[in-house]
Design an enzyme around this catalytic site. Structure first.
Site, mmCIF file in Angstrom:
data_model
loop_
_atom_site.group_PDB
_atom_site.id
_atom_site.type_symbol
_atom_site.label_atom_id
_atom_site.label_comp_id
_atom_site.label_asym_id
_atom_site.label_seq_id
_atom_site.Cartn_x
_atom_site.Cartn_y
_atom_site.Cartn_z
ATOM 1 N N LYS A 9 9.899 -30.299 26.134
ATOM 2 C CA LYS A 9 10.779 -31.455 26.283
ATOM 3 C C LYS A 9 10.399 -32.274 27.529
ATOM 4 O O LYS A 9 9.598 -31.817 28.355
ATOM 5 C CB LYS A 9 12.231 -30.972 26.361
ATOM 6 C CG LYS A 9 12.681 -30.205 25.107
ATOM 7 C CD LYS A 9 14.132 -29.764 25.235
ATOM 8 C CE LYS A 9 14.557 -28.960 24.022
ATOM 9 N NZ LYS A 9 15.978 -28.558 24.106
ATOM 10 N N TYR A 49 17.456 -33.265 15.321
ATOM 11 C CA TYR A 49 18.680 -32.597 15.778
ATOM 12 C C TYR A 49 19.881 -32.888 14.878
ATOM 13 O O TYR A 49 21.017 -32.744 15.315
ATOM 14 C CB TYR A 49 18.988 -33.002 17.226
ATOM 15 C CG TYR A 49 18.108 -32.288 18.245
ATOM 16 C CD1 TYR A 49 18.076 -30.896 18.308
ATOM 17 C CD2 TYR A 49 17.331 -32.995 19.151
ATOM 18 C CE1 TYR A 49 17.289 -30.231 19.237
ATOM 19 C CE2 TYR A 49 16.538 -32.333 20.088
ATOM 20 C CZ TYR A 49 16.525 -30.955 20.126
ATOM 21 O OH TYR A 49 15.746 -30.283 21.041
ATOM 22 N N PHE A 57 27.523 -32.986 22.562
ATOM 23 C CA PHE A 57 26.325 -33.223 23.372
ATOM 24 C C PHE A 57 25.231 -33.975 22.613
ATOM 25 O O PHE A 57 24.159 -34.238 23.170
ATOM 26 C CB PHE A 57 25.771 -31.900 23.916
ATOM 27 C CG PHE A 57 25.430 -30.869 22.873
ATOM 28 C CD1 PHE A 57 24.225 -30.915 22.175
ATOM 29 C CD2 PHE A 57 26.313 -29.832 22.588
ATOM 30 C CE1 PHE A 57 23.907 -29.970 21.221
ATOM 31 C CE2 PHE A 57 26.005 -28.874 21.632
ATOM 32 C CZ PHE A 57 24.797 -28.949 20.938
ATOM 33 N N ARG A 85 10.280 -17.412 19.887
ATOM 34 C CA ARG A 85 11.666 -17.486 20.366
ATOM 35 C C ARG A 85 11.891 -16.484 21.503
ATOM 36 O O ARG A 85 12.616 -16.753 22.449
ATOM 37 C CB ARG A 85 12.646 -17.188 19.227
ATOM 38 C CG ARG A 85 12.578 -18.188 18.086
ATOM 39 C CD ARG A 85 13.428 -19.394 18.289
ATOM 40 N NE ARG A 85 14.848 -19.088 18.314
ATOM 41 C CZ ARG A 85 15.797 -20.014 18.424
ATOM 42 N NH1 ARG A 85 15.458 -21.289 18.534
ATOM 43 N NH2 ARG A 85 17.064 -19.685 18.440
ATOM 44 N N THR A 91 18.942 -19.969 24.677
ATOM 45 C CA THR A 91 19.129 -21.431 24.769
ATOM 46 C C THR A 91 19.559 -21.868 26.159
ATOM 47 O O THR A 91 19.076 -22.859 26.690
ATOM 48 C CB THR A 91 20.185 -21.894 23.737
ATOM 49 O OG1 THR A 91 19.737 -21.496 22.440
ATOM 50 C CG2 THR A 91 20.360 -23.397 23.762
ATOM 51 N N ARG A 102 12.359 -20.248 29.500
ATOM 52 C CA ARG A 102 13.610 -20.839 30.007
ATOM 53 C C ARG A 102 14.165 -20.051 31.184
ATOM 54 O O ARG A 102 14.721 -20.619 32.129
ATOM 55 C CB ARG A 102 14.650 -20.921 28.883
ATOM 56 C CG ARG A 102 14.338 -22.019 27.851
ATOM 57 C CD ARG A 102 15.265 -21.895 26.668
ATOM 58 N NE ARG A 102 15.107 -22.969 25.695
ATOM 59 C CZ ARG A 102 15.475 -22.875 24.441
ATOM 60 N NH1 ARG A 102 16.023 -21.739 23.996
ATOM 61 N NH2 ARG A 102 15.313 -23.878 23.607
ATOM 62 N N ASN A 112 16.616 -27.608 29.057
ATOM 63 C CA ASN A 112 16.128 -26.237 28.863
ATOM 64 C C ASN A 112 14.644 -26.178 28.486
ATOM 65 O O ASN A 112 14.192 -25.236 27.842
ATOM 66 C CB ASN A 112 17.017 -25.463 27.881
ATOM 67 C CG ASN A 112 16.979 -26.023 26.480
ATOM 68 O OD1 ASN A 112 16.386 -27.072 26.239
ATOM 69 N ND2 ASN A 112 17.601 -25.321 25.550
ATOM 70 N N HIS A 115 11.757 -26.435 23.017
ATOM 71 C CA HIS A 115 12.413 -26.131 21.734
ATOM 72 C C HIS A 115 11.451 -25.326 20.869
ATOM 73 O O HIS A 115 10.249 -25.578 20.873
ATOM 74 C CB HIS A 115 12.769 -27.431 20.995
ATOM 75 C CG HIS A 115 13.125 -27.207 19.558
ATOM 76 N ND1 HIS A 115 14.404 -26.869 19.163
ATOM 77 C CD2 HIS A 115 12.367 -27.216 18.433
ATOM 78 C CE1 HIS A 115 14.405 -26.696 17.838
ATOM 79 N NE2 HIS A 115 13.186 -26.905 17.375
ATOM 80 N N GLU A 126 10.483 -28.736 10.372
ATOM 81 C CA GLU A 126 10.143 -29.385 11.647
ATOM 82 C C GLU A 126 8.647 -29.718 11.716
ATOM 83 O O GLU A 126 8.268 -30.779 12.212
ATOM 84 C CB GLU A 126 10.590 -28.500 12.813
ATOM 85 C CG GLU A 126 12.106 -28.455 12.924
ATOM 86 C CD GLU A 126 12.654 -27.450 13.926
ATOM 87 O OE1 GLU A 126 13.883 -27.377 14.053
ATOM 88 O OE2 GLU A 126 11.862 -26.739 14.584
HETATM 89 P P1 CMP Z 1 17.164 -26.673 21.401
HETATM 90 O O1 CMP Z 1 16.558 -25.326 21.215
HETATM 91 O O2 CMP Z 1 16.267 -27.844 21.497
HETATM 92 O O3 CMP Z 1 18.214 -26.932 20.228
HETATM 93 C C1 CMP Z 1 19.371 -27.714 20.379
HETATM 94 C C2 CMP Z 1 19.538 -28.198 21.787
HETATM 95 O O4 CMP Z 1 20.807 -28.688 22.084
HETATM 96 C C3 CMP Z 1 19.351 -27.025 22.726
HETATM 97 O O5 CMP Z 1 18.000 -26.626 22.762
HETATM 98 C C4 CMP Z 1 19.907 -27.599 24.012
HETATM 99 O O6 CMP Z 1 18.950 -28.360 24.709
HETATM 100 C C5 CMP Z 1 20.976 -28.543 23.476
HETATM 101 N N1 CMP Z 1 22.305 -27.990 23.712
HETATM 102 C C6 CMP Z 1 22.858 -26.938 23.121
HETATM 103 N N2 CMP Z 1 24.113 -26.740 23.598
HETATM 104 C C7 CMP Z 1 24.314 -27.713 24.521
HETATM 105 C C8 CMP Z 1 25.389 -28.040 25.375
HETATM 106 N N3 CMP Z 1 26.524 -27.336 25.369
HETATM 107 N N4 CMP Z 1 25.242 -29.094 26.195
HETATM 108 C C9 CMP Z 1 24.116 -29.822 26.192
HETATM 109 N N5 CMP Z 1 23.043 -29.549 25.408
HETATM 110 C C10 CMP Z 1 23.148 -28.499 24.589
#
Ligand code: CMP
Length: 143
Positions: A9, A49, A57, A85, A91, A102, A112, A115, A126
Site C-alpha cells: 500500500k 474493497y 472506514f 497471509r 490485519t 505488519r 497496515n 494487502h 483480485e
Molecule cells: P486489507 O487487508 O487491505 O483489507 C481491508 C482493509 O481495510 C484492511 O487491510 C485495513 O487496511 C482496512 N481496515 C480494516 N478495518 C479497519 C478499521 N477499523 N479502520 C480503518 N481501516 C480498516
C-alpha cells in the site's frame, strides 16, 4: 499451481519498504509472476474493497489506497495464499506477531502496509482485477 495477489500500500511504498517486503516472499521460496508499480484509480479501489462498502472506514480506505503509488504483485507456489497471509500477519499491526510484515512495520489498522488475498476465490478475482493475462509471466525456476 496456486497464485495469490499482494499489494504494498502507499504507506509501504512511501516508507521505502517495497524491496524488503518483496524479498520476504522471495526468500520464502515463492515465485513472482506479476509485478508493477501503479497509481490506483478510485474505480479500482472501490471494486477491490467492495466487500467493505458499508463499513464506516470505506471512504477513508479508498482515499488512502489512491493517495500514492502501490506495488501490485502476483506470487505463485504451493499453499501461497495461506503462507503469504502468515508472512503478512494480522490485519491490525498492533496485534500482528513480531516477525510478520505488519508486526514489524505497521502502526495502525488504517496504515497496515500491505494487502494479501484471503482465499482462493478472492485471489482469483483480485488477480483478474489488477492484472491482465499479458502482464503475468508463466515460468518455473530452474536454479
Ligand atoms: P486489507 O487487508 O487491505 O483489507 C481491508 C482493509 O481495510 C484492511 O487491510 C485495513 O487496511 C482496512 N481496515 C480494516 N478495518 C479497519 C478499521 N477499523 N479502520 C480503518 N481501516 C480498516
Amino acid at each position: 499451481m496456486e497464485r495469490t495477489f499482494i499489494a504494498i500500500k502507499p504507506d509501504g511504498v512511501q516508507r521505502g519498504l517495497a524491496g524488503e517486503i518483496i524479498s520476504r516472499f522471495e526468500n520464502k521460496g515463492f515465485t513472482l509472476v506479476g509485478l508493477k508499480l501503479m497509481q490506483v484509480s478510485k474505480e479500482l479501489a472501490e471494486t477491490h474493497y467492495a466487500v467493505h462498502k458499508e463499513r464506516p472506514f470505506f471512504a477513508g480506505l479508498v482515499e488512502f489506497i489512491t493517495s500514492g503509488p502501490v506495488v501490485a504483485m502476483v506470487l505463485e507456489g504451493d499453499g501461497v495464499i495461506a503462507a503469504a497471509r502468515k508472512l503478512i500477519g494480522a490485519t491490525n499491526p498492533l496485534t500482528a506477531e513480531p516477525g510478520t510484515i505488519r508486526g514489524d512495520f505497521g502502526a495502525n489498522i488504517g496504515r497496515n502496509i500491505i494487502h494479501g488475498s484471503d482465499a482462493p476465490e478472492t485471489a482469483q478475482q483480485e488477480i483478474a482485477l489488477w492484472f491482465t493475462e499479458a502482464e503475468l509471466a508463466s515460468w518455473t525456476p530452474t536454479l
